[in-house]
Design a protein around this motif. Structure first.
Motif, PDB file in Angstrom:
ATOM      1  N   GLY A 215      14.212  -8.525 -10.497  1.00  0.00           N
ATOM      2  CA  GLY A 215      14.464  -7.101 -10.669  1.00  0.00           C
ATOM      3  C   GLY A 215      15.397  -6.451  -9.686  1.00  0.00           C
ATOM      4  N   HIS A 216      16.300  -7.220  -9.058  1.00  0.00           N
ATOM      5  CA  HIS A 216      17.166  -6.628  -8.043  1.00  0.00           C
ATOM      6  C   HIS A 216      18.469  -6.068  -8.596  1.00  0.00           C
ATOM      7  CE1 HIS A 216      14.340  -7.870  -5.087  1.00  0.00           C
ATOM      8  NE2 HIS A 216      14.504  -9.154  -5.321  1.00  0.00           N
ATOM      9  N   GLY A 217      18.831  -6.445  -9.816  1.00  0.00           N
ATOM     10  CA  GLY A 217      19.995  -5.852 -10.456  1.00  0.00           C
ATOM     11  C   GLY A 217      21.311  -6.178  -9.772  1.00  0.00           C
ATOM     12  N   GLY A 218      22.404  -5.683 -10.379  1.00  0.00           N
ATOM     13  CA  GLY A 218      23.735  -5.888  -9.808  1.00  0.00           C
ATOM     14  C   GLY A 218      24.098  -7.345  -9.689  1.00  0.00           C
ATOM     15  N   ALA A 219      24.819  -7.679  -8.620  1.00  0.00           N
ATOM     16  CA  ALA A 219      25.266  -9.054  -8.402  1.00  0.00           C
ATOM     17  C   ALA A 219      24.103  -9.997  -8.152  1.00  0.00           C
ATOM     18  CB  ALA A 219      26.235  -9.103  -7.224  1.00  0.00           C
ATOM     19  N   ALA A 220      22.956  -9.447  -7.729  1.00  0.00           N
ATOM     20  CA  ALA A 220      21.789 -10.274  -7.405  1.00  0.00           C
ATOM     21  C   ALA A 220      20.813 -10.372  -8.569  1.00  0.00           C
ATOM     22  CB  ALA A 220      21.076  -9.708  -6.180  1.00  0.00           C
ATOM     23  N   SER A 221      21.218  -9.915  -9.761  1.00  0.00           N
ATOM     24  CA  SER A 221      20.275  -9.830 -10.876  1.00  0.00           C
ATOM     25  C   SER A 221      19.680 -11.166 -11.272  1.00  0.00           C
ATOM     26  CB  SER A 221      20.958  -9.193 -12.090  1.00  0.00           C
ATOM     27  OG  SER A 221      22.070  -9.983 -12.493  1.00  0.00           O
ATOM     28  N   SER A 222      20.461 -12.244 -11.151  1.00  0.00           N
ATOM     29  CA  SER A 222      19.936 -13.557 -11.535  1.00  0.00           C
ATOM     30  C   SER A 222      19.886 -14.527 -10.363  1.00  0.00           C
ATOM     31  CB  SER A 222      20.787 -14.156 -12.667  1.00  0.00           C
ATOM     32  OG  SER A 222      22.135 -14.309 -12.241  1.00  0.00           O
ATOM     33  N   GLN A 223      19.921 -13.991  -9.155  1.00  0.00           N
ATOM     34  CA  GLN A 223      19.861 -14.841  -7.969  1.00  0.00           C
ATOM     35  C   GLN A 223      18.418 -15.094  -7.558  1.00  0.00           C
ATOM     36  OE1 GLN A 223      22.214 -13.095  -4.863  1.00  0.00           O
ATOM     37  NE2 GLN A 223      24.156 -13.392  -5.940  1.00  0.00           N
ATOM     38  N   SER A 224      18.189 -16.262  -6.961  1.00  0.00           N
ATOM     39  CA  SER A 224      16.874 -16.601  -6.431  1.00  0.00           C
ATOM     40  C   SER A 224      16.823 -16.243  -4.949  1.00  0.00           C
ATOM     41  CB  SER A 224      16.586 -18.094  -6.640  1.00  0.00           C
ATOM     42  OG  SER A 224      16.651 -18.424  -8.012  1.00  0.00           O
TER      43      SER A 224
ATOM     44  N   THR B   4       0.818  -1.208   0.000  1.00  0.00           N
ATOM     45  CA  THR B   4       0.000   0.000   0.000  1.00  0.00           C
ATOM     46  C   THR B   4       0.854   1.261   0.000  1.00  0.00           C
ATOM     47  OG1 THR B   4      -0.151  -0.266   2.416  1.00  0.00           O
ATOM     48  CG2 THR B   4      -2.001  -1.068   1.100  1.00  0.00           C
ATOM     49  N   THR B   5       2.153   1.127   0.270  1.00  0.00           N
ATOM     50  CA  THR B   5       3.055   2.280   0.221  1.00  0.00           C
ATOM     51  C   THR B   5       3.665   2.458  -1.167  1.00  0.00           C
ATOM     52  OG1 THR B   5       4.875   0.883   1.013  1.00  0.00           O
ATOM     53  CG2 THR B   5       3.629   2.117   2.667  1.00  0.00           C
ATOM     54  N   GLY B   6       3.292   1.570  -2.121  1.00  0.00           N
ATOM     55  CA  GLY B   6       3.792   1.699  -3.481  1.00  0.00           C
ATOM     56  C   GLY B   6       5.125   1.050  -3.730  1.00  0.00           C
ATOM     57  N   ASP B   7       5.522   0.128  -2.872  1.00  0.00           N
ATOM     58  CA  ASP B   7       6.782  -0.600  -3.061  1.00  0.00           C
ATOM     59  C   ASP B   7       6.509  -1.959  -3.695  1.00  0.00           C
ATOM     60  OD1 ASP B   7       8.737   1.210  -1.990  1.00  0.00           O
ATOM     61  OD2 ASP B   7       7.922   0.778   0.012  1.00  0.00           O
ATOM     62  N   LEU B   8       7.463  -2.420  -4.499  1.00  0.00           N
ATOM     63  CA  LEU B   8       7.368  -3.729  -5.146  1.00  0.00           C
ATOM     64  C   LEU B   8       8.322  -4.694  -4.473  1.00  0.00           C
ATOM     65  CD1 LEU B   8       6.419  -5.629  -7.456  1.00  0.00           C
ATOM     66  CD2 LEU B   8       8.293  -4.701  -8.832  1.00  0.00           C
ATOM     67  N   TYR B   9       7.805  -5.839  -4.068  1.00  0.00           N
ATOM     68  CA  TYR B   9       8.610  -6.905  -3.469  1.00  0.00           C
ATOM     69  C   TYR B   9       8.524  -8.146  -4.361  1.00  0.00           C
ATOM     70  CZ  TYR B   9       9.100  -4.297   0.912  1.00  0.00           C
ATOM     71  OH  TYR B   9       9.417  -3.347   1.858  1.00  0.00           O
ATOM     72  N   THR B  10       9.652  -8.832  -4.520  1.00  0.00           N
ATOM     73  CA  THR B  10       9.687 -10.049  -5.332  1.00  0.00           C
ATOM     74  C   THR B  10      10.463 -11.135  -4.610  1.00  0.00           C
ATOM     75  OG1 THR B  10      11.696  -9.310  -6.486  1.00  0.00           O
ATOM     76  CG2 THR B  10       9.576  -8.769  -7.517  1.00  0.00           C
ATOM     77  N   TRP B  11      10.163 -12.386  -4.963  1.00  0.00           N
ATOM     78  CA  TRP B  11      10.896 -13.514  -4.396  1.00  0.00           C
ATOM     79  C   TRP B  11      10.644 -14.750  -5.255  1.00  0.00           C
ATOM     80  CZ3 TRP B  11       6.709 -11.060  -2.319  1.00  0.00           C
ATOM     81  CH2 TRP B  11       5.530 -11.800  -2.125  1.00  0.00           C
ATOM     82  N   GLY B  12      11.470 -15.783  -5.039  1.00  0.00           N
ATOM     83  CA  GLY B  12      11.357 -17.005  -5.831  1.00  0.00           C
ATOM     84  C   GLY B  12      12.539 -17.182  -6.762  1.00  0.00           C
ATOM     85  N   TRP B  13      12.323 -17.867  -7.884  1.00  0.00           N
ATOM     86  CA  TRP B  13      13.398 -18.162  -8.841  1.00  0.00           C
ATOM     87  C   TRP B  13      13.702 -16.927  -9.678  1.00  0.00           C
ATOM     88  CZ3 TRP B  13      14.395 -19.038 -14.192  1.00  0.00           C
ATOM     89  CH2 TRP B  13      15.560 -19.791 -14.439  1.00  0.00           C
ATOM     90  N   GLY B  14      14.981 -16.550  -9.737  1.00  0.00           N
ATOM     91  CA  GLY B  14      15.351 -15.322 -10.432  1.00  0.00           C
ATOM     92  C   GLY B  14      16.370 -15.518 -11.530  1.00  0.00           C
ATOM     93  N   GLY B  15      16.439 -16.711 -12.095  1.00  0.00           N
ATOM     94  CA  GLY B  15      17.467 -17.045 -13.079  1.00  0.00           C
ATOM     95  C   GLY B  15      17.467 -16.179 -14.317  1.00  0.00           C
ATOM     96  N   TYR B  16      16.338 -15.557 -14.655  1.00  0.00           N
ATOM     97  CA  TYR B  16      16.265 -14.691 -15.833  1.00  0.00           C
ATOM     98  C   TYR B  16      16.191 -13.210 -15.456  1.00  0.00           C
ATOM     99  CZ  TYR B  16      15.310 -18.955 -18.508  1.00  0.00           C
ATOM    100  OH  TYR B  16      15.400 -20.194 -19.087  1.00  0.00           O
ATOM    101  N   GLY B  17      16.483 -12.899 -14.205  1.00  0.00           N
ATOM    102  CA  GLY B  17      16.424 -11.514 -13.765  1.00  0.00           C
ATOM    103  C   GLY B  17      15.033 -11.015 -13.463  1.00  0.00           C
ATOM    104  N   GLN B  18      14.058 -11.921 -13.369  1.00  0.00           N
ATOM    105  CA  GLN B  18      12.662 -11.507 -13.196  1.00  0.00           C
ATOM    106  C   GLN B  18      12.364 -10.923 -11.816  1.00  0.00           C
ATOM    107  OE1 GLN B  18      13.901 -14.628 -13.684  1.00  0.00           O
ATOM    108  NE2 GLN B  18      12.304 -16.155 -13.400  1.00  0.00           N
TER     109      GLN B  18
END
Length: 297
Positions: free
Chosen positions: A249-258, A233-247
């Motif tokens: 959205g954390h960028g940098g060294a964590a761009s493809s980390q799960s 409700t504050t307008g922030d986006l949170y993501t988690w799970g498998w991130g092998g394709y960068g989905q």
């Protein structure tokens, strides 16, 4: 995929024409379109048609000679008269239905692994009014009227935001018990907690309340094949799970980390943007954001 006012679909990406866009004249007049990994479904005023995207460059369209066309939805089955459906989410092999009373019906979330052939109320959510539901490949999520997020299903890639053993391979693993010594998942978790060991969840058979962020509620949630995204409700986006394709959205060294823990996507906050909505594809994520207006003094 893109559409135009006249009801025509354009496809781009793998398999498109050399100019990067494939025009589908057969789609002229369509009212709605749903794009999956393999098939494109178009809704017309009097029919539903489906195309195989693996053959989209072939002149032989649609899916079969003459098209897979039905004047009414295929495999139509009426729901119970008292069940007023307002929303339906489809996973790879399961479905979740939200009724007008805010009750969740589904094939999963019933504390077991037995398939359900009919919509069945998820008893763990009785008394909790649900506003929206979402499904991933093999997991589900819903948001209550009070802004709480509930998750259940497969957690192999941390898509539920719960501890996943597959993502924490460096930690010592417990020796598996024999069939004679086996206990329920709840008993195993209690025993592990008592022994000070890490508790891992591979399958969450009933809805679990997930705390995404402190001091704010969840506004909406969407699920990919093996990842999940939520807007607060504050307008922030949170993501988690498998991130092998960068989905994630954390960028940098964590761009493809799960990750098996909800993590804020700082990209929008750093630019002063407020996320309004999020939609997950099977292996990607789309967010709608707007410039955050300065608070009036």
């Amino acid at each position: 995929m893109a559409g135009e006012a006249g009801g025509r679909v354009f496809l781009s990406g793998s398999g498109a024409d050399v100019n990067g866009r494939h025009v589908m004249p057969e789609s002229l007049g369509c009212l709605d379109a749903v794009l999956g990994e393999r098939y494109l479904t178009l809704g017309f005023k009097d029919r539903v048609a489906c195309w195989d995207l693996r053959r989209v460059a072939s002149p032989r369209l649609p899916l079969v000679p003459g098209g897979y066309i039905a004047t009414r939805p295929p495999f139509y089955r009426p729901l119970a008269p008292q069940l007023k459906a307002v929303s339906l989410a489809l996973g790879a092999e399961h479905a979740v239905l939200l009724s007008g009373s805010g009750t969740v019906h589904g094939q999963l979330g019933h504390s077991g692994l037995t398939p359900e052939k009919e919509p069945r109320p998820v008893e763990a959510l009785w008394g909790v009014r649900i506003d929206s539901v979402a499904t991933g490949g093999w997991h589900s999520a819903c948001v209550s009227a009070g802004g709480d997020l509930y998750v259940w299903g497969w957690n192999e890639s941390g898509q539920l935001g719960l501890p996943s053993q597959a993502l924490r391979t460096s930690r010592p693993q417990k020796k598996k018990k024999s069939v004679e010594e086996s206990t329920s998942p709840a008993e195993e978790q209690e025993a592990a907690a008592a022994a000070g060991q890490d508790v891992f969840i591979s399958i969450q058979a009933f809805p679990a309340l997930l705390d995404v962020a402190e001091s704010c509620d969840v506004a909406t949630v969407s699920c990919g094949s093996r990842h999940t995204a939520a807007v607060t409700t504050t307008g922030d986006l949170y993501t988690w799970g498998w991130g092998g394709y960068g989905q994630l959205g954390h960028g940098g060294a964590a761009s493809s980390q799960s990750s098996d823990e909800p993590r804020r996507v700082d990209f929008f906050r750093q630019r002063g943007w407020k996320v309004l909505d999020v939609v997950c594809g099977p292996w990607n994520t789309f967010a709608m954001a707007a410039k955050e207006e300065a608070e009036q003094s």
